[in-house]
Design an enzyme around this catalytic site. Sequence first.
Site, PDB file in Angstrom:
ATOM      1  N   TRP A  72      72.220   5.970  48.990  1.00 35.45           N
ATOM      2  CA  TRP A  72      71.372   5.366  50.010  1.00 35.45           C
ATOM      3  C   TRP A  72      71.096   3.906  49.690  1.00 35.45           C
ATOM      4  CZ3 TRP A  72      66.986   2.948  48.541  1.00 35.45           C
ATOM      5  CH2 TRP A  72      66.467   3.265  47.271  1.00 35.45           C
ATOM      6  N   PHE A  73      71.150   3.564  48.423  1.00 34.43           N
ATOM      7  CA  PHE A  73      70.781   2.219  47.959  1.00 34.43           C
ATOM      8  C   PHE A  73      71.931   1.227  48.068  1.00 34.43           C
ATOM      9  CE2 PHE A  73      72.041   5.096  44.626  1.00 34.43           C
ATOM     10  CZ  PHE A  73      73.117   4.434  44.050  1.00 34.43           C
ATOM     11  N   GLY A  74      73.134   1.731  48.027  1.00 34.49           N
ATOM     12  CA  GLY A  74      74.274   0.837  48.042  1.00 34.49           C
ATOM     13  C   GLY A  74      75.430   1.408  47.264  1.00 34.49           C
TER      14      GLY A  74
ATOM     15  N   VAL B 123      77.926   2.095  43.843  1.00 31.37           N
ATOM     16  CA  VAL B 123      77.932   2.384  42.406  1.00 31.37           C
ATOM     17  C   VAL B 123      79.301   1.960  41.890  1.00 31.37           C
ATOM     18  CG1 VAL B 123      77.728   4.124  40.616  1.00 31.37           C
ATOM     19  CG2 VAL B 123      76.346   4.302  42.689  1.00 31.37           C
TER      20      VAL B 123
ATOM     21  N   LYS C 229      74.645   0.229  39.334  1.00 33.02           N
ATOM     22  CA  LYS C 229      74.115   0.592  40.647  1.00 33.02           C
ATOM     23  C   LYS C 229      73.643  -0.696  41.304  1.00 33.02           C
ATOM     24  CE  LYS C 229      71.449   4.205  41.087  1.00 33.02           C
ATOM     25  NZ  LYS C 229      70.357   5.192  40.867  1.00 33.02           N
TER      26      LYS C 229
ATOM     27  N   ASP D 269      66.793  14.525  41.414  1.00 32.44           N
ATOM     28  CA  ASP D 269      67.872  15.407  41.885  1.00 32.44           C
ATOM     29  C   ASP D 269      68.513  16.098  40.686  1.00 32.44           C
ATOM     30  OD1 ASP D 269      69.838  16.709  43.244  1.00 32.44           O
ATOM     31  OD2 ASP D 269      71.034  14.923  43.670  1.00 32.44           O
TER      32      ASP D 269
ATOM     33  N   ILE E  88      82.921   3.573  42.437  1.00 32.56           N
ATOM     34  CA  ILE E  88      83.103   5.014  42.178  1.00 32.56           C
ATOM     35  C   ILE E  88      82.269   5.874  43.107  1.00 32.56           C
ATOM     36  CG2 ILE E  88      83.701   4.637  39.768  1.00 32.56           C
ATOM     37  CD1 ILE E  88      80.879   5.477  39.035  1.00 32.56           C
TER      38      ILE E  88
END
Length: 1503
Positions: A147-149, A151, A168, A265, A143
């Site tokens: 920055w981490f990869g 989702v 995640k 955020d 979806i």
Amino acid sequence: MPGPPALRRRLLLLLLVLLIAGSAGAAPLPQTGAGEAPPAAEVSSSFVILCVCSLIILIVLIANCVSCCKDPEIDFKEFEDNFDDEIDFTPPAEDTPSVQSPAEVFTLSVPNISLPAPSQFQPSVEGLKSQVARHSLNYIQEIGNGWFGKVLLGEIYTGTSVARVIVKELKASANPKEQDTFLKNGEPYYILQHPNILQCVGQCVEAIPYLLVFEFCDLGDLKAYLRSEQEHMRGDSQTMLLQRMACEVAAGLAAMHKLHFLHSDLALRNCFLTSDLNVKVGDYGIGFSRYKEDYIETDDKKVFPLRWTAPELVTSFQDRLLTADQTKYSNIWSLGVTLWELFDNAAQPYSNLSNLDVLNQVIRERDTKLPKPQLEQPYSDRWYEVLQFCWLSPEKRPAAEDVHRLLTYLRLQSQRDSEVDFEQQWNALKPNTNSRDSSNNAAFPILDHFARDRLGREMEEVLTVTETSQGLSFEYVWEAAKHDHFDERSRGHLDEGLSYTSIFYPVEVFESSLSDPGPGKQDDSGQDVPLRVPGVVPVFDAHNLSVGSDYYIQLEEKSGSNLELDYPPALLTTDMDNPERTGPELSQLTALRSVELEESSTDEDFFQSSTDPKDSSLPGDLHVTSGPESPFNNIFNDVDKSEDLPSHQKIFDLMELNGVQADFKPATLSSSLDNPKESVITGHFEKEKPRKIFDSEPLCLSDNLMHQDNFDPLNVQELSENFLFLQEKNLLKGSLSSKEHINDLQTELKNAGFTEAMLETSCRNSLDTELQFAENKPGLSLLQENVSTKGDDTDVMLTGDTLSTSLQSSPEVQVPPTSFETEETPRRVPPDSLPTQGETQPTCLDVIVPEDCLHQDISPDAVTVPVEILSTDARTHSLDNRSQDSPGESEETLRLTESDSVLADDILASRVSVGSSLPELGQELHNKPFSEDHHSHRRLEKNLEAVETLNQLNSKDAAKEAGLVSALSSDSTSQDSLLEDSLSAPFPASEPSLETPDSLESVDVHEALLDSLGSHTPQKLVPPDKPADSGYETENLESPEWTLHPAPEGTADSEPATTGDGGHSGLPPNPVIVISDAGDGHRGTEVTPETFTAGSQGSYRDSAYFSDNDSEPEKRSEEVPGTSPSALVLVQEQPLPEPVLPEQSPAAQDSCLEARKSQPDESCLSALHNSSDLELRATPEPAQTGVPQQVHPTEDEASSPWSVLNAELSSGDDFETQDDRPCTLASTGTNTNELLAYTNSALDKSLSSHSEGPKLKEPDIEGKYLGKLGVSGMLDLSEDGMDADEEDENSDDSDEDLRAFNLHSLSSESEDETEHPVPIILSNEDGRHLRSLLKPTAANAPDPLPEDWKKEKKAVTFFDDVTVYLFDQETPTKELGPCGGEACGPDLSGPAPASGSPYLSRCINSESSTDEEGGGFEWDDDFSPDPFMSKTTSNLLSSKPSLQTSKYFSPPPPARSTEQSWPHSAPYSRFSISPANIASFSLTHLTDSDIEQGGSSEDGEKD
């Protein structure tokens, strides 16, 4: 293995060689005959043997080799490429994300050590949600990404159920730092369990692809939902839904902040909506992938949401954008933007601006804010206001909890009918926008939690109301003072500038007087005069002056005298508006004010008799305020200082302590007697302040009074009638409450030689109040004993009419117009000079308070009068002795500027709570010898003559006066030190007792007090003299460190005789109230200041903690010149009846003359007159000299704040005759009023040139003005006064004098610090109610409260900036309890009085803030009943200051009781102020369950 085969090979080779060799040797055999046969046979045999051996060896070797080759143990694996060991290798996780290695393969798990542990909380292994089995997860679709990869939307199988989840997944190439960041980002959602926070179901960290599994919100993010439902978001139901969502967003962030988690955020896109429309704050990390328009990319390839980011996080360097990590403050900014989105249909913030424009206008220039949201909803302006709070500078932003509370309140209010008190409640809930360091609030550990969690940096001021077994306890904390106008105006010590801490503990007596008199002791005025703290403290109606039962807490921040003047003018303005009450209120205000000066200079300065031109130039009022007028100054002076201070100053100090409320009864009370309106006001003030000293003083009318043939029975009758009138009108509730007192006083007066009729009248009028005081303490007997501890020397000069007026004024009858000759006026001026000035010479009442009386004065009641009386008495003796030697000295005393006189009058009025009563009595007594009118006028004429004579003498003896002041300081130090100890501690409370500005030209209470106190000098009530000076805000005056210590006798030439009874350090024996009528512009204050100087200098604060107290000694020393600032100030300029007491000893006469000279300026007198405070008979000439006569106080005095005050006031010769301005300066309870009165007169004159104290325009601690004081007139005056103050501000001496005076009572330390106005917390019936908190204390109030009191509403009212915590414990800090017990009493009695000047200044300064804050609260048993219960205090309380003043200023704590009493006083109850940023009070208001009634409404009301 290779060894044996090699050996075998060698053996084999050797065997072969042998065989070959043997065969070769045998080959060539010659064929010979028979003879050669034997040799051939030999060779063949040897060869055979060799061959056999070789064969055998060969066979062995071959067999050996064969066996070796067949051996199974021998393995040549090293020669082979065997890959069987590598079968355990696990293919990369990316290839098989959800597939585990085959069971037969050996797997190495990721070491746990490499995993970062949660910083806040590590769940137990059993419940580790992180142990989500990878095989239970089933991925549905991707979806988004971050920055981490990736989702992923997936499902998790748990048993037989399946649930949707969001996964995640950290990229496999992530480095350890990224792994750590990835896990930490999920920590809040993993650890926190909150309905409005997204839940992390589990973590998968056993294998390389780290996984975070989150709950799935069916409706997606809130931004998308609102945009999709935009068409349907209409109507009230949808508006309420949005409001609820806003509250949930704030609640989620508040929950995160509570555990110190930050949102990375925060925006509407990261708020997710469940199927039941509940909002959950979270972060899937896919904001950028879904809403790229919301982000910008930096040069280092980082993206951040520019429009949601707080400006402080973004900066640029060489055209490169740099961003900092999120903070709580930046989260609040983002929260505001998120809420704006919510209310604006999920619109993009600053949609009309490009990213570059946002960067420039919003981030860099910070001049653009989001507009009001489009959503139409109730209180939309308030909703938008909350958003704006979030966009303040970081340190001013509210906490998330504050935002949540505000939103919740708005949401609830939107769903119900509008409330009348919405604004108040809203203001109470509003967060404090002033930045502050939470560490500054650590003074009260109990508040740490609140300060850190909620208020934190924003908490400016915190008022803690703790309900204890003793009643309500108040702790006030404010931030370390900031350098502000106080500092600028203050000429005080450098140390006194910044943080002023004032501890205010209502005394039991104070409370009882305030709340309700003993059950059977109700005055005609309807006010009981209980000696105990009433169980219920009526709320003081800031707007209803007619409410006799109103009480309020008034805090005054220590600051320069100018500052105090600033506020007093504001108060003055109101007073001026109502001239009738102006005097009393002014007196009250003045009493609060303290001049910030050095101790040595303070004493002298306060003694206007010093030859220093500065002193003479200072208006009497200023002098009075600085020294005698402000019992607070005395209070804050140390024991030594109190000792140094003349006994009368001690009395004043005690008066402030005990008569704090009495101080609040301005001289206007006397006018009030004449004028019902004024009477009402005065009565209120009387009620508010116990008339400790003055109540005692009348009782203490010494033989001189009784012997004074000049006393006109008519005058006494007039006084009595006035008093009765006040009583009947419930104006003299405090002091008049007790008929017992009246009877006692009558008895005393009869004993003293007063005719029964006179006694009846005067007792009824002024004596009632005094008697009430006496009831509170043995002070009543003071009159008898007073009868002249010092004989004629202890003459209490009571201008016949002025004194009567003072008595009428009840506690407020402090004779603001009359100037108490706290100075050494008693010095023997030639009797002729006094009689010569027959008009000006008021009859001298030798009001000597017997020791018990003084002790009682030390008790809240008697203390006040004795201080002044003793000071006066001692001074009288000294003066008598000295006068004979140097009549000029007395003249010098007289020479005090008229402003001094005015000051003296005001001080007298304020100081002589009872004193004013006494003055009335004295005046009546004075009038007795003469026909009422005839004698009155005659006496006035004589008084005027005496004043003129004194003026002449002052001119001659100005230098002598300075010397005298020095002598007084030293002698007073020896005598007055003792006296001051007894006086300053005991008397300040009583000081405000009665104030009759009208005819009481000069009340030389100081002499009488000095004499009376002189005998009691040993008794040190210094703690009452000045509020606890401990750095600990909650420290009480009662604590030993608050005891006054005898100051070095070196204090100037304080007259040893000044404190005739100086030997008694503890209590003035019999206060001698010398009330002299100042003729035109004559200042009795000059003499008074000297006495004060002695006392003040002598006394110093033990505690090094409170700068206020530290400065207070100085202030006190300033006061010392008039030991009883009230007495000093009380000397009225108004002409008194000619009749002069023939018996008055020359010194007493001189004292009277000096007192008259010390009388407030004409302006002050006229103000008093106009306020009809001076309505006392004896044609109170409104100080004929518009410009205060400039008397040159002694050098010491000149150097002292009093001299400065005198000089400034004198310099304020512009001091207009304030016919319309009350000159009354109630130093105790009405210190603020006195200050105002003083300010009106003295400030108008000298303040116009010097003091800014009355300047309400100057921002208060909170930057607020006291305009809310309801003293619009006062404010106006304050403006005039402010101008004067500004001028005076230029004259640092006066400024500092005033400041020191005000701050004196608070603490010299505070003096050093910038004097910040202390918020005045007003309690009134009309105010919000903390009724539940205000419970009557049976123990404290032995006498049942009057039914009226019980029926009355108790209210604690605060305005926007006050945060109130209600705790059900003895004290917010247990350590305070015992201290409070000790120091509380003195603090109650003393702190307020001691802070009289500072208190006044605070009142004035913080008036603006406090009054605005409407801080008013009622406490029943805040303080131990006994310690605070000093009769003086109760009387003082019973004779509260007029409501007018009280509504502006919380009454000073009840007069302090003697040491013995105030250590006991309310150990738990305390109202303390601790240094905090004075910038503002925390708007946040927390109420306890106890405040149910006040609860929210009270909270709002507090605002």
